[in-house]
Design an enzyme around this catalytic site. Structure first.
Site, short mmCIF file in Angstrom:
data_model
loop_
_atom_site.label_atom_id
_atom_site.label_comp_id
_atom_site.label_asym_id
_atom_site.label_seq_id
_atom_site.Cartn_x
_atom_site.Cartn_y
_atom_site.Cartn_z
N ALA A 69 0.84 -1.20 0.00
CA ALA A 69 0.00 0.00 0.00
C ALA A 69 0.88 1.25 0.00
CB ALA A 69 -0.91 0.00 1.22
N ASP A 70 0.29 2.35 -0.46
CA ASP A 70 0.96 3.64 -0.40
C ASP A 70 -0.10 4.71 -0.19
OD1 ASP A 70 3.51 5.19 -0.76
OD2 ASP A 70 2.23 6.20 -2.22
N THR A 71 0.21 5.68 0.67
CA THR A 71 -0.75 6.72 1.02
C THR A 71 -0.17 8.11 0.77
OG1 THR A 71 -1.67 5.29 2.75
CG2 THR A 71 -2.19 7.63 2.91
N GLY A 105 -3.30 3.64 -2.25
CA GLY A 105 -3.29 2.63 -3.30
C GLY A 105 -2.99 1.28 -2.68
#
EC number: 3.6.1.9
Length: 192
Positions: A69-71, A105
């Protein structure tokens, strides 16, 4: 049951996923989280999440279901993790009294059979008006370090938030409801 590999070193993501899945394996791939200011925030987070998951599938010898994940925070531009105190102050000052978006994501890859799903979640967060003194006191806690947009909603940062519209866990860095939906639909794995 297949191995569950979390491609992240984020203590928040590890804690959140460990609540639902026992014995997750943590492997943090070495990736360059480059942000292209011309990309949409949802494109950016999905691309970076995919790069993390793909690198983990290539570099990690244990096979299984890889979750990455990436924020980022978005208000007129993408805000990742601040480089220093001054950038963190500037980020929080620009978010003061406004509504911004938080994008995370998600990429899930089954490294045994090649199944891949990439998606994202978006949440709106409205901040209270923040005084310079409040921002300085918040930054003195050190909580802003390693946080997109220079704040953590699960900590002292909750004092900045006036209203949230959408997934709270997304703002923490891992939209568990969407993750569960994807795992159930595409990977025959349920968090509960």
């Amino acid at each position: 049951m297949k191995n569950i590999i979390l491609a992240s070193k984020s203590p928040r993501r590890i804690e959140m996923l460990s609540k639902y899945l026992e014995n997750i394996i943590v492997f943090s791939p070495d990736t360059n989280e480059r942000v292209n200011d011309l990309d949409l925030p949802e494109t950016t987070v999905m691309k970076i999440a995919f790069e993390k998951a793909w690198k983990a599938s290539c570099d990690f010898e244990i096979k299984g279901i890889i979750i990455a994940a990436d924020t980022v925070v978005f208000l007129h531009k993408i805000m990742g993790k601040p480089k220093d105190y001054e950038e963190a102050f500037s980020m929080l000052k620009s978010l003061s009294g406004k509504t911004h978006s938080v994008y995370t994501g998600i990429c899930i890859i089954d490294s045994e059979n090649g199944t891949k799903v990439v998606d994202y979640e978006k949440t709106f967060v409205e901040f209270n008006h923040l005084t310079d003194d409040f921002i300085r006191r918040y930054l003195e806690t050190g909580e802003h370090l390693d946080k997109a947009g220079a704040y953590g909603i699960q900590g002292f940062g909750e004092l900045m938030v006036k209203k949230i519209d959408g997934c709270y866990n997304n703002v923490k860095g891992l939209p568990l409801t969407k993750l569960n939906t994807i795992l159930t639909k595409h990977f025959s794995l349920k968090l509960l």
